[in-house]
Design an enzyme around this catalytic site. Sequence first.
Site, mmCIF file in Angstrom:
data_model
loop_
_atom_site.group_PDB
_atom_site.id
_atom_site.type_symbol
_atom_site.label_atom_id
_atom_site.label_comp_id
_atom_site.label_asym_id
_atom_site.label_seq_id
_atom_site.Cartn_x
_atom_site.Cartn_y
_atom_site.Cartn_z
ATOM 1 C CE LYS A 1 34.320 35.797 31.960
ATOM 2 N NZ LYS A 1 35.063 34.590 32.418
ATOM 3 C CD GLU B 1 38.322 35.318 35.634
ATOM 4 O OE1 GLU B 1 37.147 35.012 35.372
ATOM 5 O OE2 GLU B 1 39.293 34.942 34.944
ATOM 6 C CB CYS C 1 38.715 35.876 31.849
ATOM 7 S SG CYS C 1 39.716 34.402 31.489
#
Length: 299
Positions: A143, A68, A173
């Site tokens: 995200k 990421e 994440c």
Amino acid sequence: MNNILKMKVFYGMLCFLFAFSLTVKAQDSVRVALVQAHLIWGDVKSNLWAFDKRVPLCKGADVIVFPELFTSGCEMKKRDKEEAMRSKDEVASYYPTVIKRMKKWAKRSGALVIASTIYKEEGKYYNRLLAVYPDGKYEYYDKHNCFKKGSFSPGDRHLTLEWKGIRFSTYICYDLRFPEWSRNQGEYDVAIYIANWPESRQDDWNRLLRERAIENEAYVVAVNCAGTDLTGLVYRGESCVIAPDGEVRARCRDYWDDVVVHKVCKVHKVRGPLRGALSMAACTAVKHCPKDTRDLLTL
């Protein structure tokens, strides 16, 4: 006697079908490179240079996955709000350069290259995952699950893509903590998670990755960063490939700058006792980079 003959024919056919399925399975896989990197926090140019050196280490991979925010690392914990905004603006300004560089890596390697960076639009910042193909085309995923007090706006759609016969779904994440967001209704074979996940929460990382693999009956490819950020937060890495049964099939070395190439297969949901063998056959090849990749970056 006839019954015995029929049983022999029946079991013979079963053995043939099983062997045939393994042959088909062996052709129905891709090699994924997990690039676990020590990031140079906040320095886009240096990170792009370093990944320029890492990509050739992924030779033979069909898919290359970076951590990421590979261009800068996650810098959400800056004390000064204005400093944080300036940092995000600077990283976001490199967005066209990042796409151009990823296109070059994808074309040279012949692989699908996956990574995330910061994107800014209409005053909002997004943690944007880019999936870039060798022909220069690309898709993206913003995200979705962000910290409430975080610095990114949430995306509103999934990204599921197909490459060389394998279907992938991508996540970033914190998405890992939300099982409903990655619920698999037969849309994908492999879930890809990229992260900056600290060592202090490593138990959660390992447990949640296994849970996502098992509950979704899919492979999980997870790529984390390693090293220490500017605030002293330590990242162990533990980038890995997990099979649909929850077994860890490949793992990068803890704390190392490492590249691991491993096969993942198309998942065929077959009922009965043969299911495990059918869904995971011929996917055991693994290749490690011979030493800490940081040593190779200076060559």
